[in-house]
Design a protein around this motif. Structure first.
Motif, PDB file in Angstrom:
ATOM      1  N   ASN A 163      -4.902  37.504  18.038  1.00 29.87           N
ATOM      2  CA  ASN A 163      -5.951  38.440  18.420  1.00 29.87           C
ATOM      3  C   ASN A 163      -5.676  39.855  17.921  1.00 29.87           C
ATOM      4  O   ASN A 163      -6.250  40.815  18.419  1.00 29.87           O
ATOM      5  CB  ASN A 163      -6.118  38.456  19.945  1.00 29.87           C
ATOM      6  CG  ASN A 163      -6.672  37.133  20.451  1.00 29.87           C
ATOM      7  OD1 ASN A 163      -7.502  36.516  19.786  1.00 29.87           O
ATOM      8  ND2 ASN A 163      -6.205  36.685  21.593  1.00 29.87           N
ATOM      9  N   ILE A 164      -4.767  40.001  16.949  1.00 29.60           N
ATOM     10  CA  ILE A 164      -4.480  41.311  16.376  1.00 29.60           C
ATOM     11  C   ILE A 164      -5.702  41.804  15.620  1.00 29.60           C
ATOM     12  O   ILE A 164      -6.208  41.132  14.728  1.00 29.60           O
ATOM     13  CB  ILE A 164      -3.273  41.237  15.420  1.00 29.60           C
ATOM     14  CG1 ILE A 164      -2.023  40.796  16.184  1.00 29.60           C
ATOM     15  CG2 ILE A 164      -3.040  42.564  14.731  1.00 29.60           C
ATOM     16  CD1 ILE A 164      -0.834  40.554  15.288  1.00 29.60           C
ATOM     17  N   GLU A 165      -6.236  42.955  15.987  1.00 29.94           N
ATOM     18  CA  GLU A 165      -7.379  43.516  15.288  1.00 29.94           C
ATOM     19  C   GLU A 165      -7.528  44.986  15.637  1.00 29.94           C
ATOM     20  O   GLU A 165      -6.978  45.470  16.616  1.00 29.94           O
ATOM     21  CB  GLU A 165      -8.654  42.758  15.635  1.00 29.94           C
ATOM     22  CG  GLU A 165      -9.001  42.774  17.109  1.00 29.94           C
ATOM     23  CD  GLU A 165     -10.239  41.941  17.397  1.00 29.94           C
ATOM     24  OE1 GLU A 165     -11.158  42.479  18.029  1.00 29.94           O
ATOM     25  OE2 GLU A 165     -10.277  40.774  16.986  1.00 29.94           O
ATOM     26  N   THR A 166      -8.242  45.689  14.801  1.00 27.23           N
ATOM     27  CA  THR A 166      -8.574  47.073  15.106  1.00 27.23           C
ATOM     28  C   THR A 166      -9.947  47.098  15.745  1.00 27.23           C
ATOM     29  O   THR A 166     -10.561  46.061  15.969  1.00 27.23           O
ATOM     30  CB  THR A 166      -8.577  47.910  13.814  1.00 27.23           C
ATOM     31  OG1 THR A 166      -9.678  47.490  13.004  1.00 27.23           O
ATOM     32  CG2 THR A 166      -7.280  47.738  13.040  1.00 27.23           C
ATOM     33  N   GLU A 167     -10.461  48.294  16.006  1.00 19.44           N
ATOM     34  CA  GLU A 167     -11.783  48.384  16.604  1.00 19.44           C
ATOM     35  C   GLU A 167     -12.860  47.890  15.649  1.00 19.44           C
ATOM     36  O   GLU A 167     -13.933  47.472  16.084  1.00 19.44           O
ATOM     37  CB  GLU A 167     -12.070  49.838  17.003  1.00 19.44           C
ATOM     38  CG  GLU A 167     -11.183  50.358  18.133  1.00 19.44           C
ATOM     39  CD  GLU A 167     -11.512  51.794  18.489  1.00 19.44           C
ATOM     40  OE1 GLU A 167     -12.393  52.377  17.824  1.00 19.44           O
ATOM     41  OE2 GLU A 167     -10.890  52.320  19.418  1.00 19.44           O
ATOM     42  N   THR A 168     -12.608  47.950  14.370  1.00 21.87           N
ATOM     43  CA  THR A 168     -13.656  47.628  13.396  1.00 21.87           C
ATOM     44  C   THR A 168     -13.306  46.492  12.455  1.00 21.87           C
ATOM     45  O   THR A 168     -14.171  46.038  11.712  1.00 21.87           O
ATOM     46  CB  THR A 168     -13.984  48.863  12.549  1.00 21.87           C
ATOM     47  OG1 THR A 168     -12.794  49.307  11.895  1.00 21.87           O
ATOM     48  CG2 THR A 168     -14.528  49.983  13.426  1.00 21.87           C
ATOM     49  N   ALA A 169     -12.050  46.028  12.421  1.00 24.82           N
ATOM     50  CA  ALA A 169     -11.671  45.037  11.415  1.00 24.82           C
ATOM     51  C   ALA A 169     -10.603  44.093  11.933  1.00 24.82           C
ATOM     52  O   ALA A 169      -9.879  44.395  12.879  1.00 24.82           O
ATOM     53  CB  ALA A 169     -11.168  45.747  10.157  1.00 24.82           C
ATOM     54  N   THR A 170     -10.524  42.936  11.267  1.00 23.03           N
ATOM     55  CA  THR A 170      -9.589  41.882  11.616  1.00 23.03           C
ATOM     56  C   THR A 170      -8.735  41.540  10.396  1.00 23.03           C
ATOM     57  O   THR A 170      -9.255  41.490   9.280  1.00 23.03           O
ATOM     58  CB  THR A 170     -10.359  40.623  12.058  1.00 23.03           C
ATOM     59  OG1 THR A 170     -11.200  40.945  13.163  1.00 23.03           O
ATOM     60  CG2 THR A 170      -9.402  39.509  12.457  1.00 23.03           C
ATOM     61  N   PRO A 171      -7.421  41.294  10.569  1.00 23.85           N
ATOM     62  CA  PRO A 171      -6.589  40.914   9.420  1.00 23.85           C
ATOM     63  C   PRO A 171      -7.054  39.598   8.802  1.00 23.85           C
ATOM     64  O   PRO A 171      -7.342  38.627   9.503  1.00 23.85           O
ATOM     65  CB  PRO A 171      -5.195  40.763  10.030  1.00 23.85           C
ATOM     66  CG  PRO A 171      -5.240  41.510  11.313  1.00 23.85           C
ATOM     67  CD  PRO A 171      -6.637  41.389  11.814  1.00 23.85           C
ATOM     68  N   VAL A 172      -7.111  39.587   7.489  1.00 17.36           N
ATOM     69  CA  VAL A 172      -7.514  38.405   6.736  1.00 17.36           C
ATOM     70  C   VAL A 172      -6.657  38.341   5.472  1.00 17.36           C
ATOM     71  O   VAL A 172      -6.300  39.382   4.909  1.00 17.36           O
ATOM     72  CB  VAL A 172      -9.017  38.474   6.344  1.00 17.36           C
ATOM     73  CG1 VAL A 172      -9.378  37.350   5.389  1.00 17.36           C
ATOM     74  CG2 VAL A 172      -9.901  38.414   7.571  1.00 17.36           C
TER      75      VAL A 172
END
Length: 351
Positions: free
Chosen positions: A167-176
């Motif tokens: 569930n690591i993510e920023t307010e606007t983006a997700t690691p891919v």
């Protein structure tokens, strides 16, 4: 094409009977290396760990990817083609059953020094593997007693997206991570290549381009075309695979179209068939070709791997090191011993 890895979908690497004990959480690190020209030590958020031969572990953003798993020990032998065997000279930095949880395998080609029989027997049949079309055919063949069930094939310049495993993510983006198959050729062009096409003695091979970055929202919610264009890449890793320096590699800079490669893992060794004592044909880059690839790809940092673990290697790492000095490239190369880790930073202000 997407491969979604979440806490609920993460699959155990090994079958229960192949796991000796409790799965560790971390790798045993002997030494840590960072960018040879950077002063940002201590702020790195990603790493490459060298196990041996072409076996590495890439970690970033909750992902943990295993490349070309080969965990045989010194004295063990592998079969490399009709009448060709090779003896391992070294031990891996860690054994297969001592690995922490993994998310997927990148398999450059179906050869025992990259996917040994111990690995094939021990792996969970539902563990995700990304590989060549040829290797997928081998791994999923109905002729096998237990075919693999989660194999994804990529041809040259085809891609797959790995969605965030946590569930690591920023307010606007997700690691891919986007994985793209890159050209490679394990046999010299010409008569030998035509003969190999007929006999299928040496398998087809891929290189890989890994783009570590950020997708707005959920990458899985987008179609492939939109997702590909909206991935904001913060770091690029090119893995050469077992290839010679052939004309097909010149397509890579064209495909990149000016995009920068941060890190290159180059397979060296000058692998010879049937062996170093009777070097009839070379099937992986030697030191000279490795230098040519650096000039072609222009990576910020290069890490040589696949150079001394088997007795079919004719070009020692020292040859490559000498040529790096002659070319004035010492500050662009990092050398890892087995068990060492290279740490780097994935940019947030992605290009």
């Amino acid at each position: 094409m997407h491969l979604t890895i979440t806490p609920s979908s993460r699959v155990a690497l090994l079958r229960p009977q192949a796991q000796a004990g409790k799965t560790p959480n971390n790798l045993p690190i002997k030494d840590v290396h960072t960018h040879p020209r950077s002063s940002s030590a201590g702020r790195e958020d990603a790493s490459v760990y060298f196990i041996g031969n072409a076996t590495t572990v890439l970690e970033w953003g909750g992902f943990r990817i295993l490349t070309d798993p080969n965990f045989l020990h010194a004295g063990d032998h592998v079969h490399l083609g009709p009448g060709v065997t090779s003896q391992r000279r070294t031990n891996p930095a860690v054994d297969l059953d001592e690995l922490p949880p993994m998310d997927c395998i990148l398999l450059s080609h179906y050869h025992e020094d990259h996917f040994d029989q111990l690995v094939e027997e021990s792996l969970n049949r539902d563990f995700p593997i990304i590989t060549t079309p040829h290797a997928k055919g081998c791994l999923t063949s109905s002729s096998k007693p237990e075919p693999f069930r989660a194999v994804h094939a990529l041809d040259f310049f085809e891609s797959i997206l790995l969605d965030a495993p946590t569930n690591i993510e920023t307010e606007t983006a997700t690691p891919v991570i986007r994985v793209t198959g890159m050209p490679g050729k394990h046999v010299p062009p010409g008569t030998l290549s035509a003969l190999n096409d007929l006999l299928s003695a040496v398998p087809p091979t891929n290189g890989w381009l890994l783009e570590l970055g950020w997708a707005d929202g959920s990458a899985n919610a987008q179609d492939d075309e939109n997702t590909s264009s909206e991935l904001r890449t913060g770091y690029r890793i090119y893995i050469s695979g077992d290839t010679l320096f052939v004309d097909e590699l010149r397509e890579i800079p064209k495909w990149l179209n000016g995009k920068h490669v941060d890190l290159m893992l180059v397979h060296l060794g000058g692998t010879t068939i049937p062996g170093a004592s009777a070097p009839l044909v070379m099937v992986t880059m030697d030191a000279k070709q490795g230098i040519q690839l650096i000039h072609l790809i222009q990576p910020d940092v290069t890490i040589p791997i696949h150079f001394d673990d088997y007795d079919v290697f004719l070009s020692p790492l020292s040859d490559f090191q000498d040529k790096i000095k002659q070319e004035g490239l010492k500050e662009r190369v990092v050398y890892l011993n087995r068990g060492d880790q290279y740490r780097f930073t994935v940019r947030r202000n992605a290009d």
